[in-house]
Design an enzyme around this catalytic site. Structure first.
Site, PDB file in Angstrom:
ATOM      1  N   CYS A   1      -2.223  -0.271   7.173  1.00 15.97           N
ATOM      2  CA  CYS A   1      -1.366   0.917   7.101  1.00 15.97           C
ATOM      3  C   CYS A   1      -1.369   1.675   8.421  1.00 15.97           C
ATOM      4  CB  CYS A   1      -1.809   1.823   5.956  1.00 15.97           C
ATOM      5  SG  CYS A   1      -1.506   1.061   4.344  1.00 15.97           S
TER       6      CYS A   1
ATOM      7  N   HIS B   1       0.857  -1.188   0.000  1.00 11.66           N
ATOM      8  CA  HIS B   1       0.000   0.000   0.000  1.00 11.66           C
ATOM      9  C   HIS B   1       0.892   1.237   0.000  1.00 11.66           C
ATOM     10  CE1 HIS B   1      -3.929  -1.946   1.707  1.00 11.66           C
ATOM     11  NE2 HIS B   1      -3.329  -2.721   0.816  1.00 11.66           N
TER      12      HIS B   1
ATOM     13  N   GLU C   1       1.112   3.915   1.890  1.00 14.53           N
ATOM     14  CA  GLU C   1       1.722   4.301   3.157  1.00 14.53           C
ATOM     15  C   GLU C   1       2.867   3.365   3.531  1.00 14.53           C
ATOM     16  OE1 GLU C   1      -2.697   5.446   3.427  1.00 14.53           O
ATOM     17  OE2 GLU C   1      -1.520   3.805   2.594  1.00 14.53           O
TER      18      GLU C   1
END
Length: 161
Positions: free
Chosen positions: A90, A57, A59
């Site tokens: 995240c 992801h 992040e």
């Protein structure tokens, strides 16, 4: 909390990364930058589908980049800017990395309503006992697992985190 012009600038950078990653088919429409002392030290866009990595992801990739660039596993004194409210994974990574602040643009509700990214089931799963989750978690060999912690507890050259 007040958002200044510098914060808006970096938040727009995260949104730009989200757009670029999506348009280049790197992954979903998510981007993030990490800033320290007014300078971008880490950035990432979602690259789940291009890397076949469900943890990639925006992040998380930005945290990995920033930590590598800082040569540290902590992001104290840093600010994370992300194009969307972080998902549960995240959010966990953010808390482990310990930045000072997080700014996000779109909300989790926006991600669900507009684009079909729904994380609510994960929050529901977390609240269930491990054995009742849709992917059951079974506790086994607990005593053997505890031995490693006992060794860690007595380890004199460990790096605390």
């Amino acid at each position: 909390m007040h958002i200044g012009e510098e914060d808006k600038f970096f938040l727009r950078k995260a949104i730009q990364l989200a757009r670029e990653g999506m348009e280049n088919n790197i992954g979903g429409p998510f981007g993030a930058v990490i800033v320290k002392d007014g300078k971008i030290i880490g950035k990432g866009s979602n690259n789940v589908t291009s890397s076949n990595d469900p943890t990639a992801h925006a992040e998380v990739t930005a945290i990995r980049d920033a930590c590598k660039n800082l040569n540290d596993f902590q992001l104290e004194g840093c600010t994370l800017y992300t194009s969307c409210e972080p998902c549960p994974m995240c959010l966990g990574a953010i808390y482990w990395a310990r930045p000072s602040r997080v700014f996000y643009a779109a909300t989790a509700e926006d991600a669900d309503k507009i684009a079909g990214f729904d994380d609510s089931f994960i929050y529901k799963e977390i609240s269930l006992p491990p054995q009742k989750r849709s992917i059951p978690a079974i506790n086994a060999l607990r005593e053997e697992g505890q031995e490693v912690f006992k060794v860690w507890q007595d380890k004199t050259d460990k790096i605390e985190y």
